[in-house]
Design an enzyme around this catalytic site. Structure first.
Site, PDB file in Angstrom:
ATOM      1  N   GLU A 375     -81.737 -19.608  17.418  1.00 57.61           N
ATOM      2  CA  GLU A 375     -81.720 -18.444  16.526  1.00 57.61           C
ATOM      3  C   GLU A 375     -80.319 -18.276  15.966  1.00 57.61           C
ATOM      4  O   GLU A 375     -79.334 -18.421  16.697  1.00 57.61           O
ATOM      5  CB  GLU A 375     -82.067 -17.134  17.265  1.00 57.61           C
TER       6      GLU A 375
HETATM    7  P1  P53 Z   1     -83.382  -8.070  14.866  1.00 53.77           P
HETATM    8  C1  P53 Z   1     -78.978  -8.874  20.222  1.00 53.77           C
HETATM    9  C2  P53 Z   1     -78.069  -9.888  19.997  1.00 53.77           C
HETATM   10  C3  P53 Z   1     -78.533 -11.100  19.561  1.00 53.77           C
HETATM   11  C4  P53 Z   1     -79.903 -11.319  19.403  1.00 53.77           C
HETATM   12  O1  P53 Z   1     -82.805  -9.184  15.849  1.00 53.77           O
HETATM   13  C5  P53 Z   1     -80.815 -10.322  19.636  1.00 53.77           C
HETATM   14  C6  P53 Z   1     -80.323  -9.101  20.034  1.00 53.77           C
HETATM   15  C7  P53 Z   1     -81.258  -8.026  20.297  1.00 53.77           C
HETATM   16  O2  P53 Z   1     -81.733  -8.238  21.550  1.00 53.77           O
HETATM   17  O3  P53 Z   1     -82.191 -10.480  19.560  1.00 53.77           O
HETATM   18  C8  P53 Z   1     -82.801 -11.601  18.919  1.00 53.77           C
HETATM   19  O4  P53 Z   1     -84.763  -8.484  14.550  1.00 53.77           O
HETATM   20  C9  P53 Z   1     -84.281 -11.752  19.328  1.00 53.77           C
HETATM   21  C10 P53 Z   1     -85.260 -11.740  18.184  1.00 53.77           C
HETATM   22  C11 P53 Z   1     -84.764 -10.801  17.122  1.00 53.77           C
HETATM   23  C12 P53 Z   1     -83.452 -11.348  16.595  1.00 53.77           C
HETATM   24  O5  P53 Z   1     -82.485 -11.430  17.611  1.00 53.77           O
HETATM   25  O6  P53 Z   1     -83.307  -6.812  15.610  1.00 53.77           O
HETATM   26  O7  P53 Z   1     -84.528 -12.917  20.091  1.00 53.77           O
HETATM   27  O8  P53 Z   1     -86.548 -11.420  18.657  1.00 53.77           O
HETATM   28  O9  P53 Z   1     -85.661 -10.571  16.087  1.00 53.77           O
HETATM   29  C13 P53 Z   1     -82.871 -10.518  15.483  1.00 53.77           C
HETATM   30  O10 P53 Z   1     -82.490  -8.103  13.684  1.00 53.77           O
END
Ligand code: P53
Length: 477
Positions: A375
């Site tokens: 990610e």
């Molecule tokens: P959204 C914090 C730091 C890095 C990744 O987040 C994180 C978080 C939050 O726990 O979560 C991941 O959609 C996660 C995905 C999520 C994505 O980051 O809030 O694995 O499910 O969608 C982006 O912008």
């Protein structure tokens, strides 16, 4: 010869079942923890409701309806040249309540079709077993991961899908961002990782470590079982890696950042080395925590070490010893302060491409097994022009800068990196806020925060840019 990404580098994109699929009650699916999360916004928390309430809006119930659109969506991924696609299996499609004896055929059928469609386009599935979507039944009836029985339920589920998909899926991950719950003061994290609201517990922090222990044991059992099912499986862990820089070179700040980084390393340390690191025993001792472990657990952890480390990388933070002493910090992390050298997204996430090279270096030095960036991405508001086009140059800029640094980690620093799957390759429901307007995709989905829209898919400018990145194996940025 110019140093390049390896030929087999897995370029692709990532989502999670609950953020795209919708169809929350179709195919005999049971409700999961996210089905009782309302929509929120930056600064407004998503609410966890006791069951599904008439007067609340639950953005994940429909999400972007990938359940009915996946064939068309995968065709678009193929057009971008994806080599792999990361998604999760929604646990409650396979075990609707979580404690059934055998898996639900309709759930298996859906993923059979999904993985076959990917195979048709030569796209390798990369599958997370638990991405914030555990069956609600296991929360209501068993108290979530506080209960050691959850290990058996999870292993049963994981073994069922690994057996069923053993010829269709090679790359697996156990728990998505298992370390989120380390922030035990923020209910969303404990609830989505484990079905537990730690702040409701007598000793929230101790409870968090107990829950985490159950998951680490479950993960190790699944790694071992997976390798028995198919020795060719590559099974990883998944860590949200937000490095904590020292705010200054003041020795106090430097030392505090080392201590604070234990928060980030703890989970990987156990997943990779198969034992708890010494600093955590000292912490438990200081705090008087007693984590219940069975005699066989140490052996299980040792035998179930992961093949690779999956990580999400979005940002870095900085920590300052004085701020910690004063008992405050940004976003609830003690001692966390604004880094004056980097910018922030509209949602306050600090943008730091070099931090990705840093992250890959420190993780590879520490673990010396392959890494996989599963990610990375830029959540932003997109504007649709009157002619229907979306010019997301800011997203291209973010991804380009990160890929450049990732490339240095590979070609200059020698990090063994398996692939790169930017987050939310198609617009999806934001995890932390439940919004649609926090978009990450190369593909726009016509839907707003209130649930209105046609669900029509439109490639953005970044779609064509990323296609060229993949075709050139990262040469044309
Ligand atoms: P959204 C914090 C730091 C890095 C990744 O987040 C994180 C978080 C939050 O726990 O979560 C991941 O959609 C996660 C995905 C999520 C994505 O980051 O809030 O694995 O499910 O969608 C982006 O912008």
């Amino acid at each position: 010869m110019k140093p390049k990404f390896p030929e087999k580098f897995l370029w692709g994109g990532a989502v999670a079942a609950h953020q795209v699929e919708g169809a929350w009650q179709e195919g005999k699916k049971g409700p999961s923890v996210v089905d009782v999360l309302t929509g929120g916004a930056h600064g407004t928390d998503r609410k966890i409701t006791d069951g599904v309430k008439e007067d609340c809006y639950y953005p994940n119930h429909e999400a972007v309806d990938f359940y009915h659109h996946y064939k068309d969506d995968i065709r678009l991924f193929a057009e971008m040249g994806f080599k792999c696609f990361r998604t999760s299996i929604a646990w409650s499609r396979i075990f609707p309540n979580g404690d059934e004896e055998s898996p639900c055929e309709e759930g298996l059928k859906f993923y059979d079709d999904l993985f076959d469609t990917l195979r048709f386009y030569n796209i390798e599935p990369v599958v997370t077993l638990s991405h914030f979507e555990m069956p609600l039944g296991l929360v209501k009836e068993y108290g979530g991961w506080k209960n050691r029985k959850l290990i058996d339920f999870f292993v049963r589920y994981a073994a069922a899908v690994m057996e069923h998909f053993k010829d269709k899926v090679k790359y697996w991950m156990t728990f998505n961002e298992i370390n989120n719950q380390k922030n035990y003061k923020y209910p969303l994290f404990g609830y989505t990782c484990s079905g537990v609201i730690f702040t409701d517990e007598k000793n929230p922090e101790e409870c968090m470590y107990q829950v985490v222990h159950h998951q680490l044991v479950a993960s190790a059992l699944v790694v071992k079982k997976g390798h028995e099912i198919n020795p060719g499986f590559q099974i990883g862990c998944m860590i949200a890696f937000v490095p904590l820089y020292p705010f200054s070179c003041r020795p106090e700040d430097m030392m505090y950042s080392v201590e604070a980084m234990h928060d980030r390393y703890l989970f990987g340390d156990v997943h990779v080395r198969g034992e708890y690191p010494s600093y955590i025993y000292k912490e438990w001792e200081r705090k008087g925590f007693r984590i219940q472990m069975e005699p066989e657990d140490a052996g299980i952890l040792k035998e179930g070490t992961v093949d690779y480390v999956g990580l999400s990388y979005y940002m870095t933070n900085a920590v300052e010893a004085d701020t910690k002493a004063a008992g405050s910090g940004l976003d609830g992390f003690p001692g966390s302060v604004q880094n004056p050298y980097v910018e922030r997204s509209d949602w306050g996430w600090q943008i730091d491409p070099i931090g990705l090279r840093y992250a890959l270096n420190v993780l590879y030095e520490r673990y010396q097994i392959p890494l996989f960036v599963v990610e990375n991405g830029f959540g932003a508001v997109d504007e649709v022009k009157p002619d229907g086009s979306i010019e997301d140059d800011y997203r291209i800029k973010y991804l380009r800068a990160h890929i450049k640094e990732m490339k240095k980690a590979v070609v200059h620093d020698g990090v063994d990196l398996m692939g790169y799957t930017p987050w939310g390759c198609i617009d999806c429901v934001s995890f932390t806020t439940g919004e649609m307007k926090k978009r990450y995709g190369f593909i726009y989905v016509d839907k707003d925060n209130e649930g209105n829209g046609t669900l029509k898919r439109t490639p953005k400018k970044s779609f064509y840019w990323y296609r060229d990145v993949i075709i050139s194996n990262g040469e044309q940025l």
